[in-house]
Design a protein around this motif. Sequence first.
Motif, PDB file in Angstrom:
ATOM      1  N   GLY A   1     -12.164   8.252   4.665  1.00 37.74           N
ATOM      2  CA  GLY A   1     -12.388   8.189   3.178  1.00 37.74           C
ATOM      3  C   GLY A   1     -13.585   7.323   2.386  1.00 37.74           C
ATOM      4  N   ARG A   2     -14.568   7.109   3.753  1.00 43.67           N
ATOM      5  CA  ARG A   2     -15.551   6.256   3.335  1.00 43.67           C
ATOM      6  C   ARG A   2     -16.600   7.191   2.507  1.00 43.67           C
ATOM      7  NH1 ARG A   2     -20.729   5.455   5.107  1.00 43.67           N
ATOM      8  NH2 ARG A   2     -21.282   3.109   5.120  1.00 43.67           N
ATOM      9  N   VAL A   3     -17.227   6.628   1.334  1.00 44.64           N
ATOM     10  CA  VAL A   3     -18.207   7.060   0.679  1.00 44.64           C
ATOM     11  C   VAL A   3     -19.224   5.943   0.582  1.00 44.64           C
ATOM     12  CG1 VAL A   3     -19.184   7.652  -1.800  1.00 44.64           C
ATOM     13  CG2 VAL A   3     -16.652   8.359  -0.870  1.00 44.64           C
ATOM     14  N   PRO A   4     -20.662   6.441   1.083  1.00 41.78           N
ATOM     15  CA  PRO A   4     -21.575   5.198   1.368  1.00 41.78           C
ATOM     16  C   PRO A   4     -21.857   4.507  -0.122  1.00 41.78           C
ATOM     17  CG  PRO A   4     -22.371   7.418   2.450  1.00 41.78           C
ATOM     18  CD  PRO A   4     -20.941   7.700   1.543  1.00 41.78           C
ATOM     19  N   GLY A   5     -21.866   3.308   0.297  1.00 40.54           N
ATOM     20  CA  GLY A   5     -22.018   2.305  -1.088  1.00 40.54           C
ATOM     21  C   GLY A   5     -20.748   1.799  -1.788  1.00 40.54           C
ATOM     22  N   ARG A   6     -19.473   2.553  -1.184  1.00 42.92           N
ATOM     23  CA  ARG A   6     -18.213   2.225  -1.939  1.00 42.92           C
ATOM     24  C   ARG A   6     -17.275   1.503  -0.984  1.00 42.92           C
ATOM     25  NH1 ARG A   6     -17.693   5.266  -6.977  1.00 42.92           N
ATOM     26  NH2 ARG A   6     -19.463   5.865  -7.425  1.00 42.92           N
ATOM     27  N   ASP A   7     -16.605   0.550  -1.652  1.00 42.62           N
ATOM     28  CA  ASP A   7     -15.488  -0.368  -1.096  1.00 42.62           C
ATOM     29  C   ASP A   7     -14.232   0.610  -0.920  1.00 42.62           C
ATOM     30  OD1 ASP A   7     -17.322  -2.188  -0.777  1.00 42.62           O
ATOM     31  OD2 ASP A   7     -16.815  -3.239  -2.506  1.00 42.62           O
ATOM     32  N   PHE A   8     -13.151  -0.048  -0.122  1.00 42.76           N
ATOM     33  CA  PHE A   8     -11.942   0.314  -0.355  1.00 42.76           C
ATOM     34  C   PHE A   8     -11.043  -0.960  -0.667  1.00 42.76           C
ATOM     35  CE2 PHE A   8     -11.815  -1.438   4.080  1.00 42.76           C
ATOM     36  CZ  PHE A   8     -10.507  -1.883   3.972  1.00 42.76           C
ATOM     37  N   ALA A   9     -10.122  -0.419  -1.344  1.00 45.68           N
ATOM     38  CA  ALA A   9      -9.206  -1.770  -1.904  1.00 45.68           C
ATOM     39  C   ALA A   9      -8.008  -1.625  -1.051  1.00 45.68           C
ATOM     40  CB  ALA A   9      -8.977  -1.534  -3.189  1.00 45.68           C
ATOM     41  N   LEU A  10      -7.367  -2.945  -1.021  1.00 50.57           N
ATOM     42  CA  LEU A  10      -5.990  -3.165  -0.690  1.00 50.57           C
ATOM     43  C   LEU A  10      -5.111  -4.090  -1.722  1.00 50.57           C
ATOM     44  CD1 LEU A  10      -3.733  -3.449   1.697  1.00 50.57           C
ATOM     45  CD2 LEU A  10      -4.833  -5.524   2.294  1.00 50.57           C
ATOM     46  N   ARG A  11      -4.000  -3.528  -1.718  1.00 49.61           N
ATOM     47  CA  ARG A  11      -2.995  -4.004  -2.853  1.00 49.61           C
ATOM     48  C   ARG A  11      -1.734  -4.084  -2.251  1.00 49.61           C
ATOM     49  NH1 ARG A  11      -0.044  -2.263  -7.527  1.00 49.61           N
ATOM     50  NH2 ARG A  11       0.315  -3.903  -8.917  1.00 49.61           N
ATOM     51  N   LEU A  12      -1.281  -5.447  -2.177  1.00 49.49           N
ATOM     52  CA  LEU A  12       0.270  -5.592  -1.679  1.00 49.49           C
ATOM     53  C   LEU A  12       1.067  -6.052  -2.860  1.00 49.49           C
ATOM     54  CD1 LEU A  12      -0.526  -7.932   1.430  1.00 49.49           C
ATOM     55  CD2 LEU A  12      -0.257  -5.355   1.416  1.00 49.49           C
ATOM     56  N   VAL A  13       1.982  -5.325  -2.992  1.00 47.50           N
ATOM     57  CA  VAL A  13       3.257  -5.841  -3.942  1.00 47.50           C
ATOM     58  C   VAL A  13       4.467  -6.121  -3.373  1.00 47.50           C
ATOM     59  CG1 VAL A  13       4.334  -4.940  -6.118  1.00 47.50           C
ATOM     60  CG2 VAL A  13       2.040  -4.083  -5.563  1.00 47.50           C
ATOM     61  N   HIS A  14       4.911  -7.472  -3.533  1.00 44.32           N
ATOM     62  CA  HIS A  14       6.297  -7.745  -3.138  1.00 44.32           C
ATOM     63  C   HIS A  14       7.245  -8.108  -4.151  1.00 44.32           C
ATOM     64  CE1 HIS A  14       8.516 -11.300  -1.068  1.00 44.32           C
ATOM     65  NE2 HIS A  14       9.172  -9.919  -0.684  1.00 44.32           N
ATOM     66  N   ARG A  15       8.378  -7.407  -4.167  1.00 45.25           N
ATOM     67  CA  ARG A  15       9.491  -7.350  -4.965  1.00 45.25           C
ATOM     68  C   ARG A  15      10.448  -7.898  -4.268  1.00 45.25           C
ATOM     69  NH1 ARG A  15       6.951  -2.710  -6.639  1.00 45.25           N
ATOM     70  NH2 ARG A  15       6.201  -2.550  -8.474  1.00 45.25           N
ATOM     71  N   PRO A  16      10.626  -9.323  -4.324  1.00 42.76           N
ATOM     72  CA  PRO A  16      11.705 -10.280  -3.576  1.00 42.76           C
ATOM     73  C   PRO A  16      13.128  -9.704  -3.906  1.00 42.76           C
ATOM     74  CG  PRO A  16      10.036 -11.659  -4.323  1.00 42.76           C
ATOM     75  CD  PRO A  16       9.927 -10.303  -5.120  1.00 42.76           C
ATOM     76  N   ALA A  17      13.411  -9.485  -5.075  1.00 35.78           N
ATOM     77  CA  ALA A  17      14.667  -8.995  -5.757  1.00 35.78           C
ATOM     78  C   ALA A  17      15.374  -7.677  -5.117  1.00 35.78           C
ATOM     79  CB  ALA A  17      14.760  -9.029  -7.141  1.00 35.78           C
ATOM     80  N   ALA A  18      14.210  -7.085  -4.905  1.00 37.03           N
ATOM     81  CA  ALA A  18      14.521  -5.759  -4.417  1.00 37.03           C
ATOM     82  C   ALA A  18      14.392  -5.587  -2.927  1.00 37.03           C
ATOM     83  CB  ALA A  18      13.666  -4.469  -5.073  1.00 37.03           C
ATOM     84  N   ALA A  19      13.824  -6.685  -2.175  1.00 37.32           N
ATOM     85  CA  ALA A  19      13.470  -6.887  -0.811  1.00 37.32           C
ATOM     86  C   ALA A  19      12.690  -5.664  -0.433  1.00 37.32           C
ATOM     87  CB  ALA A  19      14.933  -6.805   0.177  1.00 37.32           C
ATOM     88  N   LEU A  20      11.301  -5.378  -1.131  1.00 35.96           N
ATOM     89  CA  LEU A  20      10.477  -4.306  -0.947  1.00 35.96           C
ATOM     90  C   LEU A  20       9.061  -5.014  -0.870  1.00 35.96           C
ATOM     91  CD1 LEU A  20      10.364  -1.080  -1.213  1.00 35.96           C
ATOM     92  CD2 LEU A  20       9.742  -1.590  -3.333  1.00 35.96           C
ATOM     93  N   ILE A  21       8.293  -4.381   0.076  1.00 33.65           N
ATOM     94  CA  ILE A  21       6.876  -4.801  -0.003  1.00 33.65           C
ATOM     95  C   ILE A  21       6.139  -3.298  -0.230  1.00 33.65           C
ATOM     96  CG2 ILE A  21       4.805  -5.670   1.212  1.00 33.65           C
ATOM     97  CD1 ILE A  21       6.752  -7.904   2.113  1.00 33.65           C
ATOM     98  N   ARG A  22       5.256  -3.036  -0.914  1.00 29.23           N
ATOM     99  CA  ARG A  22       4.431  -1.825  -0.948  1.00 29.23           C
ATOM    100  C   ARG A  22       2.883  -2.207  -0.585  1.00 29.23           C
ATOM    101  NH1 ARG A  22       4.884   2.928  -4.717  1.00 29.23           N
ATOM    102  NH2 ARG A  22       2.554   3.489  -5.096  1.00 29.23           N
ATOM    103  N   VAL A  23       2.352  -1.524   0.077  1.00 26.14           N
ATOM    104  CA  VAL A  23       1.042  -1.362   0.604  1.00 26.14           C
ATOM    105  C   VAL A  23       0.353  -0.301  -0.039  1.00 26.14           C
ATOM    106  CG1 VAL A  23      -0.539  -1.187   2.619  1.00 26.14           C
ATOM    107  CG2 VAL A  23       1.807  -2.369   2.929  1.00 26.14           C
ATOM    108  N   GLU A  24      -0.810  -0.530  -0.540  1.00 20.39           N
ATOM    109  CA  GLU A  24      -1.527   0.498  -1.425  1.00 20.39           C
ATOM    110  C   GLU A  24      -3.098   0.343  -0.823  1.00 20.39           C
ATOM    111  OE1 GLU A  24      -1.245   0.127  -5.648  1.00 20.39           O
ATOM    112  OE2 GLU A  24       0.865   0.360  -5.486  1.00 20.39           O
TER     113      GLU A  24
END
Length: 153
Positions: free
Chosen positions: A67-90
């Motif tokens: 997915g690399r495009v020269p001069g562009r970064d990639f982004a990581l996002r983590l979302v934790h929903r403790p009540a749902a016991a769920l972690i999402r990685v984007e």
Amino acid sequence: MPTPQTQVTVTVRTFAQRFSSTRRGARLARRLAAHRLEAWGVPYGSAASDTLLLIVAELAANAVRHGRVPGRDFALRLVHRPAAALIRVEVSDTHPALPVCLAPAPADADGGRGLLLVDALASRWGVTERTGPGKTVWAELDLAAGTRAGHST
């Protein structure tokens, strides 16, 4: 006198960071994810932590390699929903091509197993559009069940 209404507290924890589209950036994304998961109560070395870190590593490596495009970064996002016991990685990158989950690669192949691993480890995963160019590949892990629910796009 009116009866006070109780408000339900909804806790959603998020972590978001951009990284250079390099192997070093992918490695740093994994390390920072490990620290964030530990802070959220997912102990380093636990089955959940190991699984999530492998998912982060594979998605970050794919963003850097495919997915690399020269001069562009990639982004990581983590979302934790403790009540749902769920972690999402984007993981988002700016390349327009969608990822492909191929049949198992030959044993002597140098790569080609990343999305197969994500598919095997995650409760569910998929690809969504993002604001701006590119796409976001996401994976969720149900911490309570620890089982794989399937794939969706």
